[in-house]
Design an enzyme around this catalytic site. Structure first.
Site, PDB file in Angstrom:
ATOM      1  N   ASN A 157       0.806  -1.239   0.000  1.00  0.00           N
ATOM      2  CA  ASN A 157       0.000   0.000   0.000  1.00  0.00           C
ATOM      3  C   ASN A 157       0.824   1.267   0.000  1.00  0.00           C
ATOM      4  O   ASN A 157       0.335   2.330  -0.361  1.00  0.00           O
ATOM      5  CB  ASN A 157      -1.000  -0.037   1.152  1.00  0.00           C
ATOM      6  CG  ASN A 157      -0.335  -0.133   2.505  1.00  0.00           C
ATOM      7  OD1 ASN A 157       0.825  -0.524   2.629  1.00  0.00           O
ATOM      8  ND2 ASN A 157      -1.070   0.234   3.545  1.00  0.00           N
ATOM      9  N   GLU A 255       4.709  -3.133  12.337  1.00  0.00           N
ATOM     10  CA  GLU A 255       3.667  -2.126  12.143  1.00  0.00           C
ATOM     11  C   GLU A 255       2.527  -2.842  11.457  1.00  0.00           C
ATOM     12  O   GLU A 255       2.602  -3.144  10.272  1.00  0.00           O
ATOM     13  CB  GLU A 255       4.258  -0.985  11.305  1.00  0.00           C
ATOM     14  CG  GLU A 255       3.432   0.262  11.340  1.00  0.00           C
ATOM     15  CD  GLU A 255       2.502   0.301  10.140  1.00  0.00           C
ATOM     16  OE1 GLU A 255       3.021   0.600   9.055  1.00  0.00           O
ATOM     17  OE2 GLU A 255       1.302   0.035  10.299  1.00  0.00           O
ATOM     18  N   CYS A 289      -3.176   1.564   7.028  1.00  0.00           N
ATOM     19  CA  CYS A 289      -3.400   0.976   8.350  1.00  0.00           C
ATOM     20  C   CYS A 289      -3.916   2.013   9.337  1.00  0.00           C
ATOM     21  O   CYS A 289      -4.308   1.669  10.445  1.00  0.00           O
ATOM     22  CB  CYS A 289      -2.103   0.371   8.864  1.00  0.00           C
ATOM     23  SG  CYS A 289      -0.811   1.584   9.011  1.00  0.00           S
ATOM     24  N   GLU A 386     -10.566  -4.860  10.300  1.00  0.00           N
ATOM     25  CA  GLU A 386     -10.026  -3.808   9.427  1.00  0.00           C
ATOM     26  C   GLU A 386     -10.592  -4.014   8.022  1.00  0.00           C
ATOM     27  O   GLU A 386     -10.338  -5.027   7.386  1.00  0.00           O
ATOM     28  CB  GLU A 386      -8.499  -3.914   9.410  1.00  0.00           C
ATOM     29  CG  GLU A 386      -7.783  -2.807   8.669  1.00  0.00           C
ATOM     30  CD  GLU A 386      -6.269  -2.894   8.839  1.00  0.00           C
ATOM     31  OE1 GLU A 386      -5.701  -4.001   8.764  1.00  0.00           O
ATOM     32  OE2 GLU A 386      -5.652  -1.822   9.065  1.00  0.00           O
ATOM     33  N   GLU A 463       8.441   3.965  14.245  1.00  0.00           N
ATOM     34  CA  GLU A 463       9.218   4.298  13.041  1.00  0.00           C
ATOM     35  C   GLU A 463       9.186   5.805  12.826  1.00  0.00           C
ATOM     36  O   GLU A 463       8.207   6.473  13.186  1.00  0.00           O
ATOM     37  CB  GLU A 463       8.626   3.574  11.828  1.00  0.00           C
ATOM     38  CG  GLU A 463       8.743   2.061  11.950  1.00  0.00           C
ATOM     39  CD  GLU A 463       8.401   1.352  10.654  1.00  0.00           C
ATOM     40  OE1 GLU A 463       7.286   1.552  10.139  1.00  0.00           O
ATOM     41  OE2 GLU A 463       9.261   0.623  10.146  1.00  0.00           O
TER      42      GLU A 463
HETATM   43  N1  LIG Z   1      -0.402  -2.399   8.211  1.00  0.00           N
HETATM   44  C1  LIG Z   1      -0.492  -2.129   6.928  1.00  0.00           C
HETATM   45  O1  LIG Z   1      -0.126  -1.069   6.444  1.00  0.00           O
HETATM   46  C2  LIG Z   1      -1.038  -3.151   6.036  1.00  0.00           C
HETATM   47  C3  LIG Z   1      -2.041  -3.979   6.464  1.00  0.00           C
HETATM   48  N2  LIG Z   1      -2.537  -4.918   5.631  1.00  0.00           N
HETATM   49  C4  LIG Z   1      -3.652  -5.746   6.109  1.00  0.00           C
HETATM   50  O2  LIG Z   1      -3.371  -7.098   5.738  1.00  0.00           O
HETATM   51  C5  LIG Z   1      -4.428  -7.587   4.942  1.00  0.00           C
HETATM   52  C6  LIG Z   1      -3.879  -8.547   3.946  1.00  0.00           C
HETATM   53  O3  LIG Z   1      -3.002  -7.838   3.048  1.00  0.00           O
HETATM   54  P1  LIG Z   1      -1.711  -8.558   2.529  1.00  0.00           P
HETATM   55  O4  LIG Z   1      -1.120  -7.821   1.415  1.00  0.00           O
HETATM   56  O5  LIG Z   1      -2.010 -10.015   2.342  1.00  0.00           O
HETATM   57  O6  LIG Z   1      -0.730  -8.341   3.775  1.00  0.00           O
HETATM   58  P2  LIG Z   1       0.455  -9.294   4.224  1.00  0.00           P
HETATM   59  O7  LIG Z   1       0.736  -8.865   5.600  1.00  0.00           O
HETATM   60  O8  LIG Z   1       0.187 -10.710   3.970  1.00  0.00           O
HETATM   61  O9  LIG Z   1       1.675  -8.852   3.247  1.00  0.00           O
HETATM   62  C7  LIG Z   1       2.574  -7.866   3.622  1.00  0.00           C
HETATM   63  C8  LIG Z   1       3.971  -8.349   3.266  1.00  0.00           C
HETATM   64  O10 LIG Z   1       4.222  -9.561   3.955  1.00  0.00           O
HETATM   65  C9  LIG Z   1       4.694 -10.542   3.036  1.00  0.00           C
HETATM   66  N3  LIG Z   1       4.330 -11.869   3.500  1.00  0.00           N
HETATM   67  C10 LIG Z   1       3.095 -12.404   3.582  1.00  0.00           C
HETATM   68  N4  LIG Z   1       3.154 -13.650   4.100  1.00  0.00           N
HETATM   69  C11 LIG Z   1       4.490 -13.904   4.350  1.00  0.00           C
HETATM   70  C12 LIG Z   1       5.230 -14.996   4.878  1.00  0.00           C
HETATM   71  N5  LIG Z   1       4.626 -16.121   5.286  1.00  0.00           N
HETATM   72  N6  LIG Z   1       6.584 -14.887   4.989  1.00  0.00           N
HETATM   73  C13 LIG Z   1       7.212 -13.753   4.607  1.00  0.00           C
HETATM   74  N7  LIG Z   1       6.571 -12.680   4.093  1.00  0.00           N
HETATM   75  C14 LIG Z   1       5.223 -12.762   3.969  1.00  0.00           C
HETATM   76  C15 LIG Z   1       4.055 -10.167   1.721  1.00  0.00           C
HETATM   77  O11 LIG Z   1       4.764 -10.740   0.638  1.00  0.00           O
HETATM   78  C16 LIG Z   1       4.199  -8.648   1.775  1.00  0.00           C
HETATM   79  O12 LIG Z   1       5.527  -8.295   1.426  1.00  0.00           O
HETATM   80  C17 LIG Z   1      -5.026  -6.332   4.316  1.00  0.00           C
HETATM   81  O13 LIG Z   1      -6.370  -6.535   3.922  1.00  0.00           O
HETATM   82  C18 LIG Z   1      -4.941  -5.358   5.460  1.00  0.00           C
HETATM   83  O14 LIG Z   1      -6.032  -5.578   6.360  1.00  0.00           O
HETATM   84  C19 LIG Z   1      -2.037  -5.121   4.389  1.00  0.00           C
HETATM   85  C20 LIG Z   1      -1.028  -4.275   3.925  1.00  0.00           C
HETATM   86  C21 LIG Z   1      -0.492  -3.213   4.697  1.00  0.00           C
HETATM   87  O1  LIG Z   2       1.161   1.137   6.600  1.00  0.00           O
HETATM   88  C1  LIG Z   2       0.489   2.118   6.303  1.00  0.00           C
HETATM   89  O2  LIG Z   2      -0.681   2.095   5.936  1.00  0.00           O
HETATM   90  C2  LIG Z   2       1.220   3.435   6.415  1.00  0.00           C
HETATM   91  O3  LIG Z   2       2.099   3.349   7.516  1.00  0.00           O
HETATM   92  C3  LIG Z   2       0.268   4.570   6.584  1.00  0.00           C
HETATM   93  S1  LIG Z   2       1.078   6.103   6.565  1.00  0.00           S
HETATM   94  O4  LIG Z   2       2.369   5.997   7.258  1.00  0.00           O
HETATM   95  O5  LIG Z   2       1.298   6.444   5.153  1.00  0.00           O
HETATM   96  O6  LIG Z   2       0.138   6.997   7.234  1.00  0.00           O
END
Ligand SMILES: NC(=O)C1=CN([C@@H]2O[C@H](COP(=O)(O)OP(=O)(O)OC[C@H]3O[C@@H](n4cnc5c(N)ncnc54)[C@H](O)[C@@H]3O)[C@@H](O)[C@H]2O)C=CC1
Ligand SMILES: O=C(O)[C@H](O)CS(=O)(=O)O
Length: 482
Positions: A157, A255, A289, A386, A463
């Protein structure tokens, strides 16, 4: 995909000073988030390439930490200049692979660069201490030393800022860092690495691995040479990575997910509240997030706020982010669209009211119509999960005590927001909210100078800010007997 600077689409990975393909020769196709068309291919790396990258990082880090802080800062400032010179190409890559509108992508390039500028200067302020000894024949010194080889696993994102928010403090502190970007958005990461190399980051100091997340991530977590992991993404994945890092006791920065409440009190400035909700809720089409996930509205202002918010949401323009006037791009994938639909369906089945939107956009694909739902309550999934999409659920409330209880009734604790002109509320409500960050009369709180992070199951560590570099340093206590 055509760029002004063709070097920014290497379709190879920087490992140990060379730009390589996968040992297997296999590639991952990167698709345009708006059209689904193939835009590039990146190597499908796995465990073997990761092991080589870790070994290279260990060697490179020994020399990098011996550079003076001023020298490391010089390279980082040069990196910023190159990022800014290539802003348009970086923004185009981000919009193509991640979907966000060009204006937001251009903004993210500046946001990403701001972390590098900030930590380039923080490098010069990594000071220790000379303590008052309990024994006058001794001298006690505390020095701060770089952690060593670090790893970062980053989300789709914010494909630039989530990398520099980790790489900048690591490099400033004298660490080497290996980045595994999201499979959806690897191109921005590779372009940043290309500019970092041009800026003078030595081979092996910043490496980017694309491909099999489980294989790469598993090695980054398992390998004892990696002393720290920084992750931004879902709480579920964060929990898994934390468990994988446990056997080697790595330092962790997490995060994770959020479930941000927005509280609008009767005394709020209505227009300020609406613009704050719009800024928080619909940034990146609701895929951040810190997006407003639940909007609590005191009963007295509820009708006026609901009307004003519906008008503002209906003015949003959905489309391909490359079109200048578009303010809402596609969601990242079908899974994201389905999650939004499930949350809306759950609420309507439990008595909520659809005020605008509520369905997939006529453009099809991953596009969703910006939505406002009224009369939502705590029993609905909006209140517990979320949503990560362009939906504003309105929850009416009566008293301060009631709404603080609702807002805190979650396992998450990342960001919260409130709108009120009452000075007492502006102090007492943030103090009562169990969150790492609170916005008062604003929906935008993220910048490089403030500590970004959450409590409870929204993560560990902070961060950015003057606190952010500590996660890439170890304290060493030296006791000298004279
Ligand atoms: N905190 C935030 O900014 C974010 C939160 N999310 C939340 O997570 C939900 C799912 O989105 P995803 O893109 O699937 O997030 P995700 O947390 O699965 O992916 C984020 C990163 O983790 C990596 N990843 C995933 N599984 C892994 C594993 N087993 N080992 C190593 N790396 C791994 C992915 O390749 C990517 O680089 C979203 O709907 C949202 O609710 C997603 C993206 C950003
Ligand atoms: O992970 C995110 O969604 C970002 O940390 C949000 S922000 O830093 O761009 O507000």
């Amino acid at each position: 995909m055509k760029l002004n600077n063709a070097d920014l689409l290497p379709e190879k990975n920087p490992i140990d000073g060379a730009w390589v393909v996968a040992d297997s020769g296999q590639r991952l196709t990167v698709k345009n988030a708006a059209t689904g068309a193939a835009i590039a291919g990146v190597p499908l790396l796995g465990q073997a390439e990761t092991q080589r990258a870790i070994a290279a990082a260990e060697v490179a880090q020994r020399a990098w930490k011996r550079r003076s802080a001023a020298e490391r800062a010089q390279v980082l400032h040069r990196w910023v200049r190159l990022i800014e010179e290539n802003r348009e190409d970086l923004a185009s890559l981000m919009t193509a692979e991640g979907g966000k509108p060009l204006a937001e992508a251009r903004g993210e390039v500046g946001y990403a660069a701001s972390f590098i500028t900030w930590f380039a200067e923080e490098a010069k302020r990594i000071d220790g201490a000379l303590l008052q000894p309990v024994n006058p024949t001794q001298r006690y010194i505390v020095s701060k030393q770089p952690v060593g080889v670090c790893a970062a696993i980053t989300p789709w994102n914010f494909p630039a800022a989530m990398i520099t928010r980790k790489a900048a403090p690591a490099l400033a502190a004298g660490c080497a860092i290996i980045v595994k970007p999201a499979e959806q958005t690897p191109l921005t990461a590779l372009a940043l690495a290309k500019l970092g190399e041009e800026a003078g980051l030595p081979p092996g100091v910043l490496q980017v691995l694309t491909g099999d997340a489980q294989a790469i991530g598993g090695e980054l977590c398992r390998n004892p040479t990696v002393r720290k992991l920084s992750f931004t993404g879902s709480t579920e994945t964060g929990r898994l990575l934390m468990a994988q890092c446990a056997p080697t006791i790595k330092k962790l920065s997490l995060e994770l997910g959020g479930n941000a409440p927005v509280i609008v009190f009767d005394d709020a400035d209505l227009q300020l509240a609406v613009s704050g909700i719009m800024a928080s809720k619909f940034r990146n089409s609701g895929q951040t997030c810190v997006c407003a996930n639940r909007i609590y509205v005191q009963r007295g202002i509820y009708p006026a706020l609901a009307d004003a918010l519906v008008n503002a949401v209906q003015a949003l323009k959905v489309g391909n982010g490359m079109e200048e006037k578009v303010t809402q791009g596609p969601l990242i994938d079908q899974r994201a669209v389905e999650k939004v639909e499930q949350h809306i369906r759950d609420a309507l089945e439990k008595g909520a009211t659809l005020l605008t939107g509520g369905q997939r956009h006529p453009l099809g694909g991953n596009f969703f119509t910006p939505t406002v739902i009224g009369n939502v309550n705590q029993a609905m999934r909006f209140a517990r999960e979320e949503t990560f999409g362009p939906v504003a659920p309105l929850i009416p409330f009566d008293t301060d005590e009631e709404v603080v209880g609702y807002a805190n009734d979650t396992e998450f604790g990342l960001a919260a927001y409130l709108f009120t002109r009452d000075a007492r509320r502006q102090w007492l409500i943030p103090e009562a909210l169990e969150y790492g960050m609170v916005g008062v009369n604003t929906g935008l709180i993220s910048n490089e100078v403030a500590p970004f992070g959450g409590i409870k199951q929204s993560g560990l560590g902070r961060e950015g800010s003057r606190f952010g570099i500590d996660d890439y340093l170890e304290l060493k206590y030296i006791c000298i007997a004279l």
